[in-house]
Each structure stands twice: as structure tokens, then as C-alpha cells.
Design a protein around this motif. Sequence first.
Motif, PDB file in Angstrom:
ATOM      1  N   ALA A  59       0.845  -1.199   0.000  1.00 55.26           N
ATOM      2  CA  ALA A  59       0.000   0.000   0.000  1.00 55.26           C
ATOM      3  C   ALA A  59       0.879   1.247   0.000  1.00 55.26           C
ATOM      4  O   ALA A  59       1.996   1.231   0.508  1.00 55.26           O
ATOM      5  N   VAL A  64      -2.596   6.225   2.423  1.00 57.53           N
ATOM      6  CA  VAL A  64      -3.423   5.657   3.489  1.00 57.53           C
ATOM      7  C   VAL A  64      -3.536   6.646   4.653  1.00 57.53           C
ATOM      8  O   VAL A  64      -4.625   6.886   5.179  1.00 57.53           O
ATOM      9  N   ALA A 101     -12.686  -0.599   2.239  1.00 57.44           N
ATOM     10  CA  ALA A 101     -11.951  -1.867   2.233  1.00 57.44           C
ATOM     11  C   ALA A 101     -12.438  -2.759   1.098  1.00 57.44           C
ATOM     12  O   ALA A 101     -11.631  -3.381   0.402  1.00 57.44           O
ATOM     13  N   GLU A 103     -13.773  -1.815  -1.721  1.00 55.18           N
ATOM     14  CA  GLU A 103     -13.279  -1.262  -2.981  1.00 55.18           C
ATOM     15  C   GLU A 103     -11.824  -1.616  -3.200  1.00 55.18           C
ATOM     16  O   GLU A 103     -11.406  -1.908  -4.325  1.00 55.18           O
ATOM     17  N   THR A 104     -11.034  -1.598  -2.144  1.00 53.89           N
ATOM     18  CA  THR A 104      -9.616  -1.934  -2.240  1.00 53.89           C
ATOM     19  C   THR A 104      -9.443  -3.382  -2.642  1.00 53.89           C
ATOM     20  O   THR A 104      -8.613  -3.712  -3.485  1.00 53.89           O
ATOM     21  N   GLU A 105     -10.244  -4.278  -2.042  1.00 54.57           N
ATOM     22  CA  GLU A 105     -10.157  -5.705  -2.363  1.00 54.57           C
ATOM     23  C   GLU A 105     -10.569  -5.983  -3.794  1.00 54.57           C
ATOM     24  O   GLU A 105     -10.020  -6.847  -4.449  1.00 54.57           O
TER      25      GLU A 105
END
Length: 107
Positions: A59, A64, A101, A103-105
Motif C-alpha cells: 500500500a 493511506v 476496504a 473497494e480496495t479488495e
Amino acid sequence: MTNQTPPPADRAALRQRIRLAIARQYLYEIGSGRTVDELDDAEFGTLADAVLAVLPEPADRAAVLHGAADHLARQADELWAPGRTAHTVMHADAAELRRMADETEEG
């Protein structure tokens, strides 16, 4: 006691740590008298590469942290909005973090 070692700063360092961990376990399991210090740098490198291939990219830590700071600033504003309570804001924040989270996955 937990491992307090900071994560490696780059993929090459991570690859080396993975390679050594695999090598140590393999040498232990076969009962070899060799140590990882005696291994050629290429030994177990292919296995380390296979592990790296399935890991997500690291990341962007700055992104972040900026995102978290922005979220906290929005939360502070919402907590003081008329008709809002800490309870409703916290649940809304939890839902937002779960959405982020997810969306990130997916991405």
C-alpha cells in the motif's frame, strides 16, 4: 512474544526474508546440517518469487495516512453537526471504512 521487526521497505528485502524462511524450514525438515548462510543466493529464490507473485502490492502508506486524516477531519465536523450523535457518526464511519476496504479488495 510477538515479532517486533518492521516490515521490509522494498520487495527485494521481502523476497530475501521469504527465501530464508523457506530455506530454514526445508533444511530443518530434511535434517540437513547446512545452514542458510551456506546456501547460494539463487537457492529457494524461485519459491520466494512464487510467494511474492500471489501477494498484493504494498500500500502507498502516505495515501493511506492522508485518507485517514481526511476521514477524521470529516468525522469531527459531523460530530458537531446539529442532530448528530457520536453513536450515529461512529456507525456511519464504520460503514464507510468497510466500503473503502471492499473497494480496495475489488481493485
